[in-house]
Design a protein around this motif. Structure first.
Motif, PDB file in Angstrom:
ATOM      1  N   ASP A 153       0.819  -1.212   0.000  1.00 50.82           N
ATOM      2  CA  ASP A 153       0.000   0.000   0.000  1.00 50.82           C
ATOM      3  C   ASP A 153       0.856   1.266   0.000  1.00 50.82           C
ATOM      4  O   ASP A 153       0.394   2.338   0.377  1.00 50.82           O
ATOM      5  N   PHE A 154       2.114   1.154  -0.413  1.00 48.84           N
ATOM      6  CA  PHE A 154       2.993   2.318  -0.419  1.00 48.84           C
ATOM      7  C   PHE A 154       2.419   3.407  -1.298  1.00 48.84           C
ATOM      8  O   PHE A 154       2.120   3.193  -2.477  1.00 48.84           O
ATOM      9  N   ASN A 155       2.265   4.585  -0.718  1.00 53.72           N
ATOM     10  CA  ASN A 155       1.682   5.710  -1.439  1.00 53.72           C
ATOM     11  C   ASN A 155       2.418   6.976  -1.001  1.00 53.72           C
ATOM     12  O   ASN A 155       2.095   7.559   0.043  1.00 53.72           O
ATOM     13  N   PRO A 156       3.426   7.416  -1.742  1.00 56.91           N
ATOM     14  CA  PRO A 156       4.216   8.567  -1.318  1.00 56.91           C
ATOM     15  C   PRO A 156       3.426   9.863  -1.242  1.00 56.91           C
ATOM     16  O   PRO A 156       3.883  10.822  -0.636  1.00 56.91           O
ATOM     17  N   SER A 157       2.249   9.918  -1.844  1.00 58.37           N
ATOM     18  CA  SER A 157       1.444  11.131  -1.745  1.00 58.37           C
ATOM     19  C   SER A 157       0.783  11.266  -0.380  1.00 58.37           C
ATOM     20  O   SER A 157       0.354  12.355   0.011  1.00 58.37           O
ATOM     21  N   ASP A 158       0.690  10.163   0.366  1.00 67.11           N
ATOM     22  CA  ASP A 158       0.168  10.203   1.734  1.00 67.11           C
ATOM     23  C   ASP A 158       1.346  10.467   2.665  1.00 67.11           C
ATOM     24  O   ASP A 158       1.994   9.557   3.169  1.00 67.11           O
ATOM     25  N   ARG A 159       1.637  11.754   2.914  1.00 65.31           N
ATOM     26  CA  ARG A 159       2.851  12.135   3.616  1.00 65.31           C
ATOM     27  C   ARG A 159       2.893  11.618   5.042  1.00 65.31           C
ATOM     28  O   ARG A 159       3.971  11.401   5.603  1.00 65.31           O
ATOM     29  N   LYS A 160       1.738  11.408   5.654  1.00 65.53           N
ATOM     30  CA  LYS A 160       1.718  10.958   7.039  1.00 65.53           C
ATOM     31  C   LYS A 160       2.285   9.550   7.197  1.00 65.53           C
ATOM     32  O   LYS A 160       2.678   9.148   8.291  1.00 65.53           O
ATOM     33  N   LYS A 161       2.314   8.794   6.106  1.00 63.10           N
ATOM     34  CA  LYS A 161       2.838   7.434   6.178  1.00 63.10           C
ATOM     35  C   LYS A 161       4.332   7.365   5.868  1.00 63.10           C
ATOM     36  O   LYS A 161       4.929   6.290   5.959  1.00 63.10           O
ATOM     37  N   LEU A 162       4.915   8.505   5.501  1.00 65.95           N
ATOM     38  CA  LEU A 162       6.344   8.538   5.200  1.00 65.95           C
ATOM     39  C   LEU A 162       7.146   8.834   6.457  1.00 65.95           C
ATOM     40  O   LEU A 162       6.666   9.503   7.375  1.00 65.95           O
ATOM     41  N   GLY A 163       8.371   8.348   6.507  1.00 67.91           N
ATOM     42  CA  GLY A 163       9.237   8.603   7.639  1.00 67.91           C
ATOM     43  C   GLY A 163       9.672  10.055   7.707  1.00 67.91           C
ATOM     44  O   GLY A 163       9.607  10.804   6.720  1.00 67.91           O
ATOM     45  N   PHE A 164      10.147  10.454   8.885  1.00 67.97           N
ATOM     46  CA  PHE A 164      10.532  11.837   9.107  1.00 67.97           C
ATOM     47  C   PHE A 164      11.640  12.276   8.155  1.00 67.97           C
ATOM     48  O   PHE A 164      11.557  13.334   7.523  1.00 67.97           O
ATOM     49  N   ALA A 165      12.683  11.474   8.025  1.00 67.78           N
ATOM     50  CA  ALA A 165      13.798  11.847   7.147  1.00 67.78           C
ATOM     51  C   ALA A 165      13.344  11.966   5.696  1.00 67.78           C
ATOM     52  O   ALA A 165      13.808  12.842   4.960  1.00 67.78           O
TER      53      ALA A 165
END
Length: 400
Positions: free
Chosen positions: A4-16
């Motif tokens: 379900d990787f979705n880079p447009s959903d920023r909340k699911k991305l790591g801080f760095a």
């Protein structure tokens, strides 16, 4: 990689990842990785009507004049808003300007403000000089106040409850959610100097209305720029803060903004390294006979360690050291002067380690801040941790 990787959903991305990608065009855009520096004062318009109508768009990043900012400022604002978890950010020239801007924006003659006794010294000075001269009354309160205690301090004319967690020099962790509940119940705005807790404390998840950062510290990271930011989480607060910044002519150099954009990309790694190193140094110091105590919120011995564990996801590189009461200020000076790898300087958050005497330099008026011995503040940089500990060891030997 998860399905379900979705880079447009920023909340699911790591801080760095978020810090590395915010405030720039993106990996699929043709051009240089880093946004360019935009310098300028005069903004030209295609016709008179466009200039007439442009003023109504000043909160929409419509360039009107240099002091209103430009693309370099906007890029840094996007990054800081991402880090703080807010919706809008205003960049100003210094960390102190980030403190005074919202206080000025929300307070007027006849108002009352609550500020913790542990507050950053220049913020206290602003309250006791200019704010007092404008007819704004300030009460300095115990930073360890609970919800009921805060509620009892709020008056009918209290408009702002200011917080700083941990406190400057003495590192008291405040119960921000409890303070915010009491403040909001009486219609007060809650401001937080969140410089120590950048990234590790998410202000708007804990009831804060206005979050303040000295970007001079970790965002810059190299002790060569001066910048501050004020981040909010609502359109109403954005208009108040940004409007006040426009009115007072607050401005930040685009060159410094560009350097901050450059520095912030490595901040996640620096923060992690410096947090780990500071805990290692703090634990070592706790075991030394010349040391009465170490004021590091990440240590189990810290009085508010439970609050730290509840509200923070990590720490940073700055903490206090209390020497045994058999020593005095002159002994503490001898110790600091003996250090070879620690500079003596007032800032922190850069790559270099610092030691700053605090006993004799801190003002308290609410009966707080006495920890029973001479005190200093350490900032742990990116040097080899064992070298920093060895330097502290030889410095402590001058006290024997």
């Amino acid at each position: 990689m998860p399905n379900d990787f979705n880079p447009s959903d920023r909340k699911k991305l790591g801080f760095a990842t978020r810090v590395g990608h915010a405030g720039r065009a993106g990996v699929k855009s043709h051009g240089f990785v880093n946004p360019p520096i935009h310098r300028g004062s005069t903004v030209l318009y295609p016709n008179a009507e466009a200039r007439r109508d442009g003023g109504a768009k000043r909160f929409e990043r419509h360039m009107t004049y240099g002091t209103a900012g430009g693309p370099t400022h906007y890029a840094l604002e996007d990054v800081v808003a991402e880090i703080e978890g807010g919706t809008h950010c205003t960049i100003v020239g210094t960390g102190l300007a980030a403190v005074t801007l919202p206080l000025t924006a929300y307070l007027k003659n006849g108002d009352h403000c609550l500020i913790p006794d542990s507050v950053y010294g220049p913020a206290r000075n602003f309250a006791t000089t200019l704010m007092a001269g404008w007819g704004i009354e300030t009460t300095f309160y115990d930073p360890c106040v609970d919800e009921a205690g805060m509620a009892a301090l709020i008056r009918p004319n209290t408009k702002v409850v200011y917080t700083e967690s941990p406190g400057s020099h003495t590192f008291e962790i405040q119960d921000i959610p409890a303070i915010a509940r009491a403040a909001h119940a009486r219609g007060c705005k809650v401001m937080l100097d969140n410089t120590w807790g950048i990234h590790t404390f998410q202000p708007f998840e804990h009831g804060v209305d206005i979050s303040i950062q000295a970007l001079t510290k970790y965002v810059g990271g190299h002790s060569d720029i001066l910048l501050g930011s004020v981040t909010v989480n609502s359109e109403e607060d954005h208009h108040i803060v940004r409007g006040a910044a426009y009115t007072m002519g607050h401005y930040a150099s685009p060159d410094d903004c560009w350097l901050a954009l450059r520095g912030v990309r490595t901040m996640p790694m620096r923060l992690k390294q410096q947090e780990e190193a500071s805990l290692e140094v703090a634990k070592w110091l706790e075991a030394q006979p010349q040391v009465k105590g170490v004021l590091h919120p990440g240590l189990p011995s810290h009085p508010q360690h439970a609050l730290f564990k509840r509200d923070f996801t990590g720490g940073c590189s700055l903490f206090g050291v209390v020497l045994d009461p058999r020593y005095d200020q002159s002994d503490m000076f001898r110790f600091v002067n003996a250090l070879q790898l620690y500079g003596i300087g007032a800032s922190w958050g850069g790559f270099e380690s610092l030691a700053l005497p605090t006993t004799g330099f801190v003002t308290r008026t609410a009966g707080t801040g006495d920890f029973g011995g001479p005190m200093l503040r350490l900032h742990i940089g990116l040097e080899d941790t064992q070298d920093l500990i060895a330097d502290l060891a030889q410095g402590l030997r001058v006290l024997n």
